[in-house]
Each structure stands twice: as structure tokens, then as C-alpha cells.
Design an enzyme around this catalytic site. Sequence first.
Site, mmCIF file in Angstrom:
data_model
loop_
_atom_site.group_PDB
_atom_site.id
_atom_site.type_symbol
_atom_site.label_atom_id
_atom_site.label_comp_id
_atom_site.label_asym_id
_atom_site.label_seq_id
_atom_site.Cartn_x
_atom_site.Cartn_y
_atom_site.Cartn_z
ATOM 1 N N MET B 1 -81.677 35.668 23.795
ATOM 2 C CA MET B 1 -80.758 36.303 22.852
ATOM 3 C C MET B 1 -81.150 37.760 22.621
ATOM 4 S SD MET B 1 -79.839 35.288 18.954
ATOM 5 C CE MET B 1 -78.998 33.742 19.137
ATOM 6 N N CYS B 2 -80.183 38.641 22.810
ATOM 7 C CA CYS B 2 -80.444 40.058 22.567
ATOM 8 C C CYS B 2 -80.347 40.345 21.070
ATOM 9 C CB CYS B 2 -79.417 40.910 23.304
ATOM 10 S SG CYS B 2 -79.278 40.565 25.072
ATOM 11 N N ARG B 3 -80.737 41.519 20.707
ATOM 12 C CA ARG B 3 -80.539 42.021 19.340
ATOM 13 C C ARG B 3 -80.036 43.447 19.439
ATOM 14 N NH1 ARG B 3 -84.973 39.323 18.198
ATOM 15 N NH2 ARG B 3 -84.495 37.217 18.795
ATOM 16 N N VAL B 86 -82.146 45.601 22.221
ATOM 17 C CA VAL B 86 -83.233 44.985 22.987
ATOM 18 C C VAL B 86 -82.661 43.812 23.751
ATOM 19 C CG1 VAL B 86 -85.275 45.668 21.691
ATOM 20 C CG2 VAL B 86 -83.967 43.706 20.922
ATOM 21 N N ASN B 112 -74.343 41.215 22.682
ATOM 22 C CA ASN B 112 -75.255 40.074 22.606
ATOM 23 C C ASN B 112 -74.405 38.827 22.779
ATOM 24 O OD1 ASN B 112 -77.190 38.152 22.043
ATOM 25 N ND2 ASN B 112 -76.981 38.377 19.822
#
Lengths: 255, 255, 255, 255
Positions: B1-3, B86, B112
Amino acid sequence: MCRFLAYLGDPVYLDELVCEPRHSLVRQSLRAEEAKTVTNGDGFGLGWYGDRPQPGIYREVMPAWSDENLLALCANVRSPLFFAHVRAATGGGITRLNCHPFQHGPWMFMHNGQIGGFSQLRRIMEMRLPDHLYERRRGATDSELLFLLILQAMEAGRSAPDATQQVLQETHAMMRALQIQQPLRFAAALADGQQIWAFRFSSDDRPPTLYRRAHGRGWVVASEPLDGDDSAWTPLAPNEVLHLRPEQLSVSQLA
Amino acid sequence: MCRFLAYLGDPVYLDELVCEPRHSLVRQSLRAEEAKTVTNGDGFGLGWYGDRPQPGIYREVMPAWSDENLLALCANVRSPLFFAHVRAATGGGITRLNCHPFQHGPWMFMHNGQIGGFSQLRRIMEMRLPDHLYERRRGATDSELLFLLILQAMEAGRSAPDATQQVLQETHAMMRALQIQQPLRFAAALADGQQIWAFRFSSDDRPPTLYRRAHGRGWVVASEPLDGDDSAWTPLAPNEVLHLRPEQLSVSQLA
Amino acid sequence: MCRFLAYLGDPVYLDELVCEPRHSLVRQSLRAEEAKTVTNGDGFGLGWYGDRPQPGIYREVMPAWSDENLLALCANVRSPLFFAHVRAATGGGITRLNCHPFQHGPWMFMHNGQIGGFSQLRRIMEMRLPDHLYERRRGATDSELLFLLILQAMEAGRSAPDATQQVLQETHAMMRALQIQQPLRFAAALADGQQIWAFRFSSDDRPPTLYRRAHGRGWVVASEPLDGDDSAWTPLAPNEVLHLRPEQLSVSQLA
Amino acid sequence: MCRFLAYLGDPVYLDELVCEPRHSLVRQSLRAEEAKTVTNGDGFGLGWYGDRPQPGIYREVMPAWSDENLLALCANVRSPLFFAHVRAATGGGITRLNCHPFQHGPWMFMHNGQIGGFSQLRRIMEMRLPDHLYERRRGATDSELLFLLILQAMEAGRSAPDATQQVLQETHAMMRALQIQQPLRFAAALADGQQIWAFRFSSDDRPPTLYRRAHGRGWVVASEPLDGDDSAWTPLAPNEVLHLRPEQLSVSQLA
């Protein structure tokens, strides 16, 4: 203009050919003696076969001459069949994914040259790939795409040189259909772990150079003579295909 | 999982939001407090607008917390509108080319989530792109492709939120046609230099989280509250679209 | 041989000087017109002042011409005082830590040249540093060490040019004491956020070149003329010190 | 906290120990099961012996799990004696030069732990080095410095374990002299191409863990059990020195 070398023969340390010669690729990556592009600093790649069917691949966008990992790898890996390539980008972005050699299963491939007008052709060429090879497309270069198309033709039953020839012919036919004037230039090497095919082709009269020379109990093929002794190197003629197997060298022509 | 986080308001130094908060992206890149994936170490990206119409983009695959260039950039660049992201890779390879934000002309985009069954869909989605956007495709992610499709819909005359909605609907329709069971998840932000749209959507009932909070004379949108003060953050509801302009915030729904 | 440029004047985008000129550092990093070393591919660095007292520093060992982060930074950062440097390593290893400019508090420094016989001198020079500056030593170059010694002399109360002169004299004295034959060569720039000092010195008769030219309401100092118009550039004489402040240029001599 | 492993025995592919085990270093670099520091993303290193006396060294600051070069190297290199190390920086900067293992001639060394109050000790410890080892100092870590001091003691005629013990004693004595309260912690491995010494020491009662286990016709030493089968691993006791030679394992005590 990229440069490359391929070796087949008794196992030698990679540095013997990749780093040490007076005009080695690592030195060429810093200052080419006779090429149009002064510097080949857009990425370096190695591929070598050991005991496993798949080759090891090392690719980096740092300059070869300052990459201590590369130098240590070359000093400590010995192989009977390996490729090395320095890239001078013609398109596709500077990223490890666009560096040669490209690998799929036991096959590896590297290329110097380009498909004229590639930006017009890219989409229709990519459309020809079957799903499982389309999925393998990671970068954006014409070289990786040519490799995937050659793999496709081999999967359809053709030999390596026939598959390569077919892809060159089809690509050139598409270029003519789109009235692209720039040439298709192709100096390349393809290997399966046991043998190497090297190709020198262009749709105009200026195919990228390729030379070969015996090296111990083996042969080297390279874009330029690697040492000062030019007379020891035999140039490949235009349209020539060189086939290297252990203790066996043969030359044929693209049709 | 991106942020990710997005800011619009009076110019602030990037580090005020990207590095300093207790749960900043740079710290989250090291250890996420509440996410499924422990580490977001597959690449970091920044995009910021200055006086020129095109944003500056900085993308790196080194971990954010040890990238002194990133920290220096955040400490010395001030902007009224910026993105930070990120990456926790779900596919496509670890390369700067696959890092967010993606940029085209004055537009930038980050995401995301993921397109379920993307490997089955990739080719037919790429086929829909017009030539000039197909050529812009550099990486191999679903995120970059969604951005290019949204650009295409905007070029056809749709507004940013309508274009985004259309691409989500068409993508979901293709997924159903191919009987893909995995969901289409999409928390994203899109900007043109003057305004930001943030989206929270999923085809199932688990859209990736998004929160917003006032910050001085401006707003931040982020995957997770950036500080310890969770009560100060307003979650976006599923299917909500947030529209930020200077001194103006509005909320609407995806149809 | 390294190359560098320094600018002081009305704020300009970095790319105006770093990337665009016909002989810009980014292009020089690929192919130098008149230098002994063909390629400057051992690292690139930028330092620029904004509103904060400390400069932002960006250093990378990828070639400048292929570093999209660097190009984006130069296109989107505007500054009234900045440095840019391409490195051709003479020693110390290829790492960001050895790239110029070096920074400490509001000061930054960059250098072209070298201390002859540095490997013999390094230890006794490092011993002279006080603890708090010894701790700041990160890399292994003579350039970083000269900077730390200059900082020490300034902390002892000397002005920037006096401190620099003292360090050059003491270094040269140590070289003579050790009977080192190679020269001490030093083209350098030092800034505190408000002003720049540029130095051209050598213990022999071949100091590295430095040129200056007006640029809008400001000045550029560079290792080589950045454009085709050589007649517009004034060379610094050997032993000359150039002092730049807003709307004020003065020249003095090393004693 | 860093992690490492060392192998001596019949030649095995590196990936068999470095990548594949359930708690391999590559996986630990992403998510450690039982360590204090969640992520070991500050650099990775490999060192392996082949037929030449000097080992090959590969060090990279990209996260191990996304470094395709590292994975390919591990899949294609087979060695009878190798080290692997993931770094969690305690100081010295994130650069390849600060990554383990460190190498000098046929020797290589890696370390988990730290010298308490190192910033106070660094200078006086560096002063003890003879010129030729001082010159070898490239980075800024306590680990590299301990290695150089051990090399110095071996050059003076001591055996590897005696040299290591002497350096630990002298270092601890200097710490006490400076009234440093923090401990000296030292889990380390040293190899000369034929044999490995592994050390577990601390000046307090919390030395970093080390375990050993037979692996085929050989042994592995590692910071943590690499697989789920913890009962198969024998912990080293505090102050224990493990000595591995082909088909020979012995254990002794630091005096």
C-alpha cells in the site's frame, strides 16, 4: 552508438575481456577511440552463464568505470559464455530496465543499432506480441521489443537465425509501409547458454561494425577490436551471421 | 500500500509536511503505524509547482529516510501546491520511471490502489491511448496508465473529475467483462498547478483511506493523519471527490 | 579535471546557466571542449541559497545528462546565489559524499585542482582539525579537507580570503617539508549566502582556469566560458581573488 | 541493528542461504521478526571467495528486496565461503563505502554492534593506524575502523582471534579512560578465504545474538535463525569465538 562484446569458449574471468584490454568496454565507456558518440555512459550490462540454465544479469546506470560492484563481479566470476554491453541511449530513458542484455528463460540478447522512426512503429510492433511476452515488456526500447519478437518467432518453431531474420524483414516491411526513411540498423548477439549467434545487418549500407577474434580456446565478437592489434580481428561482412558453439565457428548469410 | 500527501495553500517549505510531522511520509516510509505493508521502501516521489507552468518532479528508489538530496530539497523548496508519494510496489518493477507523481505538461497525478487483474487488462487499456500519449508511456504500472487515460479524456473535453470518473467506469466495465474478481481501488490526486482534485473510490467496500485537514491558510490531503492529532483530520467518504482551490474547498460525489 | 560555475545576482532559474548554455556543465559533463580529461562523469553537485540561511545541496554520481531529477530541479529552482560542479575524480572514491559542493552551516565550497602528494599529507592535515570539524569529515577527498581547514581558520577570526590564503600557505609549506614535487592547484569558490569569493592559485605556473562574465544583473564565474562568445569572458589572473556581492565586484591578490 | 550471515562448506549458490530461507537476510531487510529496528534498509553487502585469493564484494544502498542485480548475483554465484550483511545505520552516512563487508587483500570483515561514544573516540583510534592502513580508510564507520585496527594487529604478528581480542580490549580501555558509559558491542565475522572466525562480545550483558547451524557439508553463522526451525540453531555464548575450517568447527573463549 552502443558497444558490446560476446565470448564463448573455455571459462575465463570476465575482467580478462571486459576490463583489461586496452580498448575494453569499461575503458570505451569512458572514451571511445573511433566512434561517433564520445561517451557511452547511459548504462552498462553483463550477462553470464554458470551451471544453471538461466544467465545472471547485472545492469547499472552508473558509469562502468566507477562502479566497484561491476569491477569486483568481473574479477570474481568466470564463465564459458558471457555478454557485456555499454549503452549510448537513442531513446527510452536511462534506467536499468532499458539496459542490455535482456533475458528470458535461458535466452539473452543485446543490440547496437536502432529502428528508424521507432516512435511511429512502437505501438503496432508491440501489438504483435502474444500476451505472455507483452507482459514481459518492462522498458521502452526498440531493442527489448526486437528480442521479444524474436522469442515469439522461436516459440512458433523457427531457429534462432531464422526467427531473427523474420523479425528484421517484418520490421523493415512495416518501416517501408509507413514510408520511414531512416534505416534499420542491427548488430546483435543472441545466446541460449550453449551457443551464440551474432548478426550484422542494416537496411542501408552502414551496418554497425562487428569483429571477431580467437581468444584462447574460444572466440570473442565485439563492436570494435578490444586491443591494439587490429590486424588480428576479422570484420563481419554486412548481412553476415556468425554462429559460435564449443570449438565450432560457422558463418552464414541473412537471406 | 502506497501513501501520499497533497498540499494547496500559502507557500510552505516542503519539509514542514513531508519530513517533520510525527507520522510524516519520510517516517512512514520507514515504519507505517497502521498500514498492512510494513515498509514503503520501493521509491519516493515529490512534485511541486513554482512560477513555471510545469511542476518539478523528483523521484528516487533509495529509501526516503536516507536520501540526503530529498531532505535538502524539502528543506529549501517552498511551494503553494505540492505532492509527495511513497511507493509500495504492487507490480511493474522498482525504477524511478514507476515512481509517482507522474507528470505531463502542467498536470501531475499520484495514486494509491490498484487495478485488480491488471496483467489481463494492461494491453487492451494501452490500446485505447492515442499515439501521442502511448509514446509518453515510460513505465509499466497501472497508475501511470490511468493517468494517461485521464489525460486523454480531458483532451476530449471533459473536466478533471468527469475524466477521472469516466476512466474509472470504463476500467471497471472492462474488469467485469473479463470476469476479474479483484477490486479496482483508487485513492488519487490530480493537479494542474492551480487546483487539486482528490478521489477516494473502490469497486468493493474497502477504498484506500484519505483524510484532509486545514494547514495554515491551506489544506493537506493525506493517506493517513500526519500527526498524533487524529481528531483534527476529516476522512473522505467513499466515492467522495475533494476539490481544492486557493481559499476554496468543495466536496462532491462520483456518480 | 573538474569544472564548476558560481552565480551571484538577481534570482535566475538554475537551468539558465547550468543546462542551457552551449558549453554548459551538463553538456561539459558529457564532452568537454578543451579539457584534458574527456569526460566529467564522476559525480555532479548543486548548491543554492533560498530564503533560509543554509543552502540546499544536491549531489549525485549518475551522469548529469541522464539525471532527470537534476534537470527538473534546475528547471524549477530559482536562486540569487548558486554553485554547480562536475567531478573528474583524482582520488577518494566515487560517492555522493565526495561530490562538491561541501556545506557547513551557511557556508559552501567547491574546488578544482588537487594537493600534490595528498596521500602523504592527508593524516597530518586531518590532525590539525578541531574535534567538531573532524567529526564533520565524511569523505576522503583533499577538497573537503581544505574546506574544513578554511572553516577552522575562519572560526579563529580570519576573513574568508585570509583563511583561504592561510590554508594554502600552510598546505604548501607542509608539501615542501615533505619534499613533494607535485604542485598545489586550487581554483575554488566559497560562499556564505550573501557573497562569493573565487580563487585561482597554483604553486606552479599552471593554475586551473577561471573566467567571469556579467549575466543580467549579476555575474558568473566558471572554469570555462559557457557559451560560444569567448571574448565576453574575462580570465582571472593567477593568484587573483574575485569577490562578488550584490551589485559589487572587486578583485584582489593572494599575498 | 544490523544482521549478517557467514557460510563455510561445500560450494552452494548464495541464494540458497541469502534469499530463500523463510527469515533470509533479504526478507529480514524488509521486515525483521524479532529485532528492535523494524527495517534494515540502509545498505546490503555480499562478499564471496572464488578461485582467486581476493573475495568479490558487492555493496548497494538500494533495498535488497528490490535490487535485481543482487538477486541475479545470488542466483548465479556459488561459493565455499561467503558473507552477507544488511545494515541499519548507527552513524557514518548511507553510502556504499560504509556498507559491509569490508575487504583488504584476502581478508574480509563484517560487524553488528557499535562502539559507544564513537564520535569521541574516532580521532584517537584513527591516529593509531599506520600510514598504509590510514590510507585505506574510505568511509566513516566504527566497523571499518575496527577492521583496519585488527589488520594492523595481524600485521604485527598476532593471529586473527588474538588481534581481534587485542583491539576489543584496547578500544574498551579507551572508552573507560574517556568515561564513556555506553557499551562496546561486537558480533562480527572475519575470513581469510580458507577459514572464518565469528565473535560474540559485549562490554555489558547484552551482546548481539549469533547462532550457528550445520548446512549440508558446512556451517552457517547468522544473527538470527534463518528458517522456522529455531531448535536446530545453537546460540553462541557471550565471549565465544567460533572457528570454522573445512570439516572442522571449534569454539574458544575471549580471554
